[in-house]
Design a protein around this motif. Structure first.
Motif, PDB file in Angstrom:
ATOM      1  N   MET A   1      -7.116  13.014  -5.378  1.00 44.34           N
ATOM      2  CA  MET A   1      -7.661  12.763  -6.713  1.00 44.34           C
ATOM      3  C   MET A   1      -8.558  13.928  -7.117  1.00 44.34           C
ATOM      4  O   MET A   1      -9.395  14.367  -6.341  1.00 44.34           O
ATOM      5  N   VAL A   2      -8.402  14.418  -8.314  1.00 45.11           N
ATOM      6  CA  VAL A   2      -9.232  15.513  -8.801  1.00 45.11           C
ATOM      7  C   VAL A   2     -10.596  14.974  -9.202  1.00 45.11           C
ATOM      8  O   VAL A   2     -10.713  13.912  -9.800  1.00 45.11           O
ATOM      9  N   THR A   3     -11.641  15.700  -8.867  1.00 42.63           N
ATOM     10  CA  THR A   3     -12.981  15.255  -9.230  1.00 42.63           C
ATOM     11  C   THR A   3     -13.319  15.681 -10.638  1.00 42.63           C
ATOM     12  O   THR A   3     -12.695  16.568 -11.210  1.00 42.63           O
ATOM     13  N   PHE A   4     -14.333  15.050 -11.194  1.00 43.21           N
ATOM     14  CA  PHE A   4     -14.764  15.369 -12.541  1.00 43.21           C
ATOM     15  C   PHE A   4     -15.401  16.743 -12.581  1.00 43.21           C
ATOM     16  O   PHE A   4     -16.133  17.141 -11.683  1.00 43.21           O
ATOM     17  N   THR A  33      -6.368  12.150 -13.020  1.00 41.46           N
ATOM     18  CA  THR A  33      -5.880  10.817 -12.677  1.00 41.46           C
ATOM     19  C   THR A  33      -5.824  10.661 -11.166  1.00 41.46           C
ATOM     20  O   THR A  33      -6.161  11.593 -10.417  1.00 41.46           O
ATOM     21  N   ASP A  34      -5.406   9.528 -10.719  1.00 42.71           N
ATOM     22  CA  ASP A  34      -5.180   9.280  -9.297  1.00 42.71           C
ATOM     23  C   ASP A  34      -3.772   9.792  -8.988  1.00 42.71           C
ATOM     24  O   ASP A  34      -2.788   9.066  -9.105  1.00 42.71           O
ATOM     25  N   PHE A  35      -3.695  11.050  -8.601  1.00 41.81           N
ATOM     26  CA  PHE A  35      -2.392  11.678  -8.403  1.00 41.81           C
ATOM     27  C   PHE A  35      -1.625  11.042  -7.247  1.00 41.81           C
ATOM     28  O   PHE A  35      -0.395  10.950  -7.286  1.00 41.81           O
ATOM     29  N   ASP A  36      -2.332  10.610  -6.214  1.00 44.46           N
ATOM     30  CA  ASP A  36      -1.652   9.968  -5.084  1.00 44.46           C
ATOM     31  C   ASP A  36      -1.006   8.654  -5.515  1.00 44.46           C
ATOM     32  O   ASP A  36       0.112   8.340  -5.115  1.00 44.46           O
ATOM     33  N   LYS A  37      -1.710   7.887  -6.346  1.00 44.96           N
ATOM     34  CA  LYS A  37      -1.150   6.628  -6.836  1.00 44.96           C
ATOM     35  C   LYS A  37       0.080   6.886  -7.691  1.00 44.96           C
ATOM     36  O   LYS A  37       1.091   6.182  -7.578  1.00 44.96           O
ATOM     37  N   LEU A  38       0.001   7.902  -8.534  1.00 46.46           N
ATOM     38  CA  LEU A  38       1.149   8.235  -9.371  1.00 46.46           C
ATOM     39  C   LEU A  38       2.328   8.680  -8.523  1.00 46.46           C
ATOM     40  O   LEU A  38       3.474   8.296  -8.775  1.00 46.46           O
ATOM     41  N   ALA A  39       2.049   9.465  -7.493  1.00 48.31           N
ATOM     42  CA  ALA A  39       3.122   9.936  -6.610  1.00 48.31           C
ATOM     43  C   ALA A  39       3.800   8.790  -5.875  1.00 48.31           C
ATOM     44  O   ALA A  39       4.987   8.866  -5.544  1.00 48.31           O
ATOM     45  N   PHE A 161      -8.330   8.937 -16.157  1.00 50.84           N
ATOM     46  CA  PHE A 161      -7.465   7.864 -16.644  1.00 50.84           C
ATOM     47  C   PHE A 161      -6.559   7.424 -15.496  1.00 50.84           C
ATOM     48  O   PHE A 161      -6.025   8.280 -14.773  1.00 50.84           O
ATOM     49  N   PRO A 162      -6.346   6.123 -15.312  1.00 50.09           N
ATOM     50  CA  PRO A 162      -5.345   5.662 -14.343  1.00 50.09           C
ATOM     51  C   PRO A 162      -3.965   6.192 -14.737  1.00 50.09           C
ATOM     52  O   PRO A 162      -3.724   6.518 -15.912  1.00 50.09           O
ATOM     53  N   PRO A 163      -3.035   6.296 -13.787  1.00 48.42           N
ATOM     54  CA  PRO A 163      -1.705   6.837 -14.093  1.00 48.42           C
ATOM     55  C   PRO A 163      -1.016   6.140 -15.261  1.00 48.42           C
ATOM     56  O   PRO A 163      -0.359   6.795 -16.083  1.00 48.42           O
ATOM     57  N   GLU A 164      -1.166   4.794 -15.356  1.00 47.44           N
ATOM     58  CA  GLU A 164      -0.502   4.068 -16.447  1.00 47.44           C
ATOM     59  C   GLU A 164      -1.037   4.530 -17.809  1.00 47.44           C
ATOM     60  O   GLU A 164      -0.270   4.661 -18.764  1.00 47.44           O
ATOM     61  N   TRP A 165      -2.339   4.762 -17.890  1.00 46.22           N
ATOM     62  CA  TRP A 165      -2.936   5.219 -19.139  1.00 46.22           C
ATOM     63  C   TRP A 165      -2.465   6.625 -19.476  1.00 46.22           C
ATOM     64  O   TRP A 165      -2.273   6.957 -20.653  1.00 46.22           O
TER      65      TRP A 165
END
Length: 359
Positions: A1-4, A33-39, A161-165
């Protein structure tokens, strides 16, 4: 996940490099976003996605963004409000395109091992966005300015933003971008005397990139039933449509001088862009907004007026205590929220029924 990222209040910039505008509600945002979740999402590579990846790979505009001899002249004759409004337009457009590049580049990197086909698509999307941002930045150089894109990368505040957003918002931003560019292009084709700078003649091909990007995200969205086939998806669709349309209204009406310089009525332009984007969204979303409702556009314009008053209040009270300014603004903030809630509660249009009627 990328930090702010963290915004820097007093940056040092080189001569000719434009200091980035202060971040506000209307400033183009940088997303993470949560890149791991999207992946790890169950992403089936449908025939539609395969077709869209092939479209992106073809790179139809690879020879389009080339500055011709028309750029090779002085632009000092563009001055006053037209110049400042156009530079503001260029900065916002460059920032928005570069934001997309950063997001797509990171998505491509994170998905490379888990979903190579999608990683490839995001590589092409990042390519297009980088090309757009670079072309606009060269245009800014004609006005003796440029954006330090490396500085923006390191110092801009990133919104999570969450992946869905991300899928909802990028789809809408690409489609509304298409309509913004094509409507402006068609107007200037009819009123060529208003083309005060050659960038505008690139908009027809440019918006086709936006359209292809939107179609890719539409295929991605429709591959995820949880994003369109339940009651939550219906609520989220209404929410994102409304927030995108409200932001567009605020942005366009606040910058009416730019559109006036092109011979475009800002209110009419805003209406056309929103109506067309809303109609297009029926191909992806389960519901769309009722833009024909008599309260719809007046409600958006009321929010724009209230937001303008909030900005004036910020300027006038900039030297005062933050808590004092907050309570002065609170009634206006409540009024904006009230109008947005009323707009959200307008009965939506069932997109599935609409698609059946069109067939």
């Amino acid at each position: 996940m990328v930090t702010f990222g963290k915004a820097v209040n007093t940056p040092s910039v080189k001569a000719g490099v434009k200091l980035p505008s202060q971040e506000t509600l209307l400033t183009p945002r940088f997303y993470t976003t949560d890149f791991d979740k999207l992946a790890n999402m169950a992403l089936d590579i449908s025939d539609e996605i395969i077709t869209m990846v092939a479209e992106l790979k073809a790179d139809y505009n690879r020879h389009h963004f080339v500055r011709d001899e028309e750029f090779q002249q002085s632009w000092e004759h563009i001055d006053g409000q037209t110049r400042s409004a156009f530079v503001d337009f260029l900065e916002r457009s460059c920032t928005s395109e570069f934001s997309g590049f950063l997001l797509f580049k990171e998505l491509s990197r994170k998905l490379k091992d888990k979903n190579p086909a999608l990683a490839e698509a995001f590589t092409y999307l990042a390519r297009d966005e980088a090309r757009h941002a670079g072309f606009i930045n060269k245009a800014m150089a004609d006005f003796n300015l440029s954006l330090d894109l490396g500085y923006l990368t390191k110092n801009r505040t990133y919104t999570f933003f969450p992946p869905e957003w991300i899928i909802y918002t990028v789809y809408l931003s690409e489609k509304i971008g298409y309509w913004r560019y094509i409507i402006m292009f068609r107007h200037l084709e009819e009123h060529s005397e208003r083309k005060f700078y050659p960038l505008f003649k690139y908009f027809e091909n440019w918006c086709q990139d936006e359209n292809r990007h939107g179609d890719f995200f539409k295929a991605l969205l429709r591959s995820q039933p949880q994003l369109w086939d339940n009651w939550k998806a219906r609520l989220w669709s209404r929410f994102f449509l409304l927030t995108v349309f409200a932001t567009h209204t605020l942005t366009v009406l606040e910058r009416a001088n730019f559109y006036k310089s092109l011979g475009i009525d800002a209110q009419d332009y805003n209406t056309k862009v929103i109506e067309n984007t809303n109609e297009t969204a029926a191909r992806a979303f389960p519901v769309i907004l009722d833009t024909n409702h008599p309260a719809f556009f007046p409600g958006l314009e009321k929010c724009s007026d209230l937001n303008f008053r909030l900005r004036l209040m910020d300027i006038r009270n900039s030297g005062k205590l933050g808590i004092f300014n907050f309570f002065r603004k609170l009634p206006l903030m409540v009024a904006v929220t009230w109008h947005m809630v009323r707009l959200f509660l307008i009965k939506p249009i069932d997109a599935e029924e609409l698609r059946i009627m069109v067939r």
